[in-house]
Design a protein around this motif. Structure first.
Motif, PDB file in Angstrom:
ATOM      1  N   GLY A  35       2.649   2.172  -3.425  1.00  0.00           N
ATOM      2  CA  GLY A  35       1.711   2.603  -4.405  1.00  0.00           C
ATOM      3  C   GLY A  35       1.424   4.160  -4.132  1.00  0.00           C
ATOM      4  O   GLY A  35       1.455   5.167  -5.035  1.00  0.00           O
ATOM      5  N   LEU A  36       1.301   4.573  -2.849  1.00  0.00           N
ATOM      6  CA  LEU A  36       0.973   5.989  -2.565  1.00  0.00           C
ATOM      7  C   LEU A  36       2.277   6.666  -2.705  1.00  0.00           C
ATOM      8  O   LEU A  36       1.814   7.898  -3.283  1.00  0.00           O
ATOM      9  CB  LEU A  36       0.523   5.691  -0.972  1.00  0.00           C
ATOM     10  CG  LEU A  36      -0.923   5.255  -0.651  1.00  0.00           C
ATOM     11  CD1 LEU A  36      -1.237   5.214   0.787  1.00  0.00           C
ATOM     12  CD2 LEU A  36      -1.891   6.083  -1.442  1.00  0.00           C
ATOM     13  N   LEU A  37       3.308   6.409  -2.337  1.00  0.00           N
ATOM     14  CA  LEU A  37       4.511   7.119  -2.314  1.00  0.00           C
ATOM     15  C   LEU A  37       4.806   7.304  -3.663  1.00  0.00           C
ATOM     16  O   LEU A  37       5.253   8.520  -4.253  1.00  0.00           O
ATOM     17  CB  LEU A  37       5.601   6.549  -1.479  1.00  0.00           C
ATOM     18  CG  LEU A  37       5.726   6.915   0.082  1.00  0.00           C
ATOM     19  CD1 LEU A  37       7.152   5.865   0.603  1.00  0.00           C
ATOM     20  CD2 LEU A  37       6.090   8.089   0.323  1.00  0.00           C
ATOM     21  N   THR A  38       4.848   6.269  -4.525  1.00  0.00           N
ATOM     22  CA  THR A  38       5.189   6.581  -6.117  1.00  0.00           C
ATOM     23  C   THR A  38       4.450   7.464  -6.678  1.00  0.00           C
ATOM     24  O   THR A  38       4.808   8.100  -7.374  1.00  0.00           O
ATOM     25  CB  THR A  38       5.201   5.122  -6.545  1.00  0.00           C
ATOM     26  OG1 THR A  38       6.076   4.098  -6.046  1.00  0.00           O
ATOM     27  CG2 THR A  38       5.757   5.217  -8.006  1.00  0.00           C
ATOM     28  N   ASP A  39       2.942   7.388  -6.347  1.00  0.00           N
ATOM     29  CA  ASP A  39       2.043   8.202  -7.186  1.00  0.00           C
ATOM     30  C   ASP A  39       2.196   9.564  -6.501  1.00  0.00           C
ATOM     31  O   ASP A  39       2.040  10.737  -7.519  1.00  0.00           O
ATOM     32  CB  ASP A  39       0.663   7.553  -6.801  1.00  0.00           C
ATOM     33  CG  ASP A  39       0.460   6.288  -7.576  1.00  0.00           C
ATOM     34  OD1 ASP A  39       1.001   6.047  -8.362  1.00  0.00           O
ATOM     35  OD2 ASP A  39      -0.437   5.783  -7.169  1.00  0.00           O
ATOM     36  N   LEU A  40       2.476   9.715  -5.429  1.00  0.00           N
ATOM     37  CA  LEU A  40       2.397  11.316  -4.912  1.00  0.00           C
ATOM     38  C   LEU A  40       3.658  11.748  -4.898  1.00  0.00           C
ATOM     39  O   LEU A  40       3.649  13.317  -5.388  1.00  0.00           O
ATOM     40  CB  LEU A  40       1.893  11.203  -3.476  1.00  0.00           C
ATOM     41  CG  LEU A  40       0.552  10.641  -2.948  1.00  0.00           C
ATOM     42  CD1 LEU A  40       0.321  10.564  -1.616  1.00  0.00           C
ATOM     43  CD2 LEU A  40      -0.336  11.498  -3.565  1.00  0.00           C
TER      44      LEU A  40
ATOM     45  N   ALA B  62      -4.021  -0.651  -6.399  1.00  0.00           N
ATOM     46  CA  ALA B  62      -4.286   0.037  -5.292  1.00  0.00           C
ATOM     47  C   ALA B  62      -5.351  -0.902  -4.438  1.00  0.00           C
ATOM     48  O   ALA B  62      -5.178  -1.316  -3.241  1.00  0.00           O
ATOM     49  CB  ALA B  62      -4.832   1.493  -5.360  1.00  0.00           C
TER      50      ALA B  62
ATOM     51  N   TRP C 113      -4.989  -3.041  -0.849  1.00  0.00           N
ATOM     52  CA  TRP C 113      -6.108  -2.928   0.096  1.00  0.00           C
ATOM     53  C   TRP C 113      -6.466  -4.497   0.340  1.00  0.00           C
ATOM     54  O   TRP C 113      -7.003  -4.664   1.536  1.00  0.00           O
ATOM     55  CB  TRP C 113      -7.101  -1.953  -0.018  1.00  0.00           C
ATOM     56  CG  TRP C 113      -6.838  -0.670  -0.103  1.00  0.00           C
ATOM     57  CD1 TRP C 113      -6.579   0.283  -0.915  1.00  0.00           C
ATOM     58  CD2 TRP C 113      -6.268   0.171   1.015  1.00  0.00           C
ATOM     59  NE1 TRP C 113      -6.005   1.515  -0.730  1.00  0.00           N
ATOM     60  CE2 TRP C 113      -5.890   1.464   0.644  1.00  0.00           C
ATOM     61  CE3 TRP C 113      -6.094  -0.153   2.371  1.00  0.00           C
ATOM     62  CZ2 TRP C 113      -5.453   2.225   1.560  1.00  0.00           C
ATOM     63  CZ3 TRP C 113      -5.741   0.810   3.465  1.00  0.00           C
ATOM     64  CH2 TRP C 113      -5.472   1.940   3.132  1.00  0.00           C
TER      65      TRP C 113
ATOM     66  N   VAL D  91       0.879  -1.160   0.239  1.00  0.00           N
ATOM     67  CA  VAL D  91      -0.005  -0.035   0.043  1.00  0.00           C
ATOM     68  C   VAL D  91       0.783   1.204  -0.057  1.00  0.00           C
ATOM     69  O   VAL D  91       0.723   2.193  -0.735  1.00  0.00           O
ATOM     70  CB  VAL D  91      -0.760  -0.092   1.189  1.00  0.00           C
ATOM     71  CG1 VAL D  91      -1.783   1.257   1.256  1.00  0.00           C
ATOM     72  CG2 VAL D  91      -1.858  -1.299   1.267  1.00  0.00           C
ATOM     73  N   ALA D  92       1.941   1.206   0.922  1.00  0.00           N
ATOM     74  CA  ALA D  92       2.846   2.490   0.897  1.00  0.00           C
ATOM     75  C   ALA D  92       3.480   2.784  -0.355  1.00  0.00           C
ATOM     76  O   ALA D  92       3.671   3.931  -0.691  1.00  0.00           O
ATOM     77  CB  ALA D  92       3.655   2.507   2.140  1.00  0.00           C
TER      78      ALA D  92
END
Length: 484
Positions: A157-162, A301, A305, A154-155
């Motif tokens: 995906g979020l870090l790479t996208d943001l 994503a 989850w 999860v982390a």
């Protein structure tokens, strides 16, 4: 060296867990970011695999040596060196300008990760000599490792996208710095036996090179196949080096792997069980993530989850009850119960249809794996470390981690190859793509159930009933404390 006592032990345990979490998170976060890395740095499809493989080769190859260095030089010192190297290598990864730079920096990360992880269990043994408290501490540490992989998906995906893929390495800088400072403040300094006690440099070189060759052979099967000249050659080199290492241990005055360690009750059996179980569990995480996307149609994503129920249940079981259950009923019984549940989980996945749904067909298995992992991982770790004296705790810790890493690499390569081969065969017979993929995954999960069944049989037949009972463990703990 006397074991630490008092409330200061729990902050020390949290520091060790934080170090483990940083290392484990990094592996899964990197896997999620690989497509972005490839686009930015111009990796070839085959070269991209070395962003992962370079780390695995260094990490898996150096764990045994790193554990022994902890016994000789002091475990806190080796832990701090590992955290510092891992953090510095993360910065090198973040500023990489080309494939060769990133692969080299990932190798250094693997060295730092090995130094950090190899001594962690040894320090827990010293911090918690009493069996019941040790079982609870190992349950907390095991949860960190089990949950870290899922959280990393999860982390990442979020870090790479943001913030882009470089952020997944940059985030290690503040985290690693805080862990190093906390380790100095919260973990008591320890003095090892010293290098004069004997390192067996030749044995260390043979073991490290042999393990690296073994991991290299395994991780290369996805690209070259199991029967290729490269795979067979690397396996032959590994077998030769490890065979020479075994002979060296029989004749040298100060072996890297002393016979007294291998003679520790249940150590070999626990490591065999762990190898088989981890081989199945690693394959489960990788293959199910692919099946959720390629067969059931979830996006990246949603797939991250979808795995969340497993670490949540692991947390409830391992942090809530496993330590007390091990203290009351013994690690062997908890291990057997966990392995039996894992077999059920894999059999549930082995019937997953191509048109299945998450709630009806996947979630029950995820919940079963949560309970199984919450019981199995702390129990097998407790058994692997139960008889280790303080003088050899680092080596036993390194051996347990080596078994886990090599088993995971083997299981992932074997099950992924099996699934791909079965799916390819069915496609040539005219099956639709989705149906062929689903059948390939079902075959792999059935084989994973077989691996766990083998682990269960090994545990039943070789683990001593008396060694893991609450009555027997205090004696082992007393011997450990007396030797320190």
């Amino acid at each position: 060296m006397s074991a630490d006592t008092g409330p200061s032990r729990w902050p020390a345990l949290l520091v060790l867990c934080a170090g483990s979490l940083m290392i484990i998170l990094d592996g899964t976060i990197v896997a999620v970011a690989l497509p972005a890395v490839q686009r930015d740095l111009g990796f070839t499809a085959t070269g991209l695999a070395w962003v992962v493989n370079a780390y695995l080769v260094a990490f898996g190859g150096l764990l045994l040596l790193a554990g022994r260095l902890g016994d000789l030089l002091g475990r806190r010192q080796v832990f701090l060196a590992g955290v510092a190297l891992f953090t510095a290598a993360s910065l090198l990864c973040a500023v990489a300008t080309g494939p060769a730079w990133l692969v080299g920096a990932r190798f250094l990360q693997g060295v730092g990760g090995a130094l950090t992880m190899a001594v962690s269990l040894g320090m827990i043994v010293r911090l918690y000599p009493e069996p019941a408290e040790r079982a609870r501490a190992i349950a907390v540490f095991s949860f960190t490792g089990a949950a870290g992989a899922s959280v990393g998906t999860v982390a990442g995906g979020l870090l790479t996208d943001l913030a882009g893929w470089r952020s997944i390495f940059l985030i290690n800088l503040p985290i690693g710095s805080v862990i190093a400072i906390a380790a100095v403040r919260r973990i008591a300094a320890d003095r090892g036996a010293g290098l004069r006690a004997g390192l067996d440099a030749l044995g260390a070189a043979l073991a490290t090179a042999g393990l690296m060759a073994a991991v290299l052979a395994i991780v290369g099967t996805g690209e070259h196949g199991w029967t290729s000249a490269r795979t067979i050659g690397a396996a032959a080199v590994a077998a030769t080096l490890l065979g020479a290492f075994a002979l060296r241990q029989r004749v040298t005055a100060v072996p890297l792997l002393p016979p007294r360690v291998l003679g520790t009750p249940d150590l070999l059996a626990a490591n065999v069980v762990q190898f088989l179980a981890v081989a199945a569990f690693f394959g489960f995480q990788f293959l199910l993530a692919l099946e959720l996307q390629l067969v059931l149609g979830l996006d990246a994503a949603a797939t991250g989850w979808a795995f969340l129920p497993t670490p949540v249940v692991i947390a409830v079981v391992s942090l809530g009850v496993t330590g007390r259950l091990i203290a009351r009923y013994g690690a062997r019984r908890m291990l057997l119960a966990g392995l039996a549940l894992a077999i059920v989980g894999f059999l549930l996945l082995a019937r997953l249809p191509a048109d299945g749904g998450y709630l009806a067909d996947v979630l029950p298995a995820m919940l079963v794996f949560g309970v199984a992992g919450g019981l199995t991982l702390p129990a097998v770790t407790t058994l692997a470390m139960a008889g280790a004296s303080d003088a050899d705790a680092g080596l036993a810790s390194g051996l347990a981690n080596t078994t886990q890493q090599v088993g995971g690499a083997f299981g992932l390569a074997a099950l992924a190859t099996l699934a791909a081969g079965r799916a390819g065969d069915l496609r040539t017979r005219g099956w639709a793509e989705t149906a062929a993929l689903a059948a390939g995954y079902r075959t792999a999960f059935a084989v994973a159930a077989g691996l766990v069944t083998a682990a269960l049989l090994v545990a039943v037949l070789t683990l001593r009933r008396s060694a893991s009972t609450p009555q027997a463990e205090p004696a082992a703990a007393s011997r450990s404390a007396a030797s320190s």
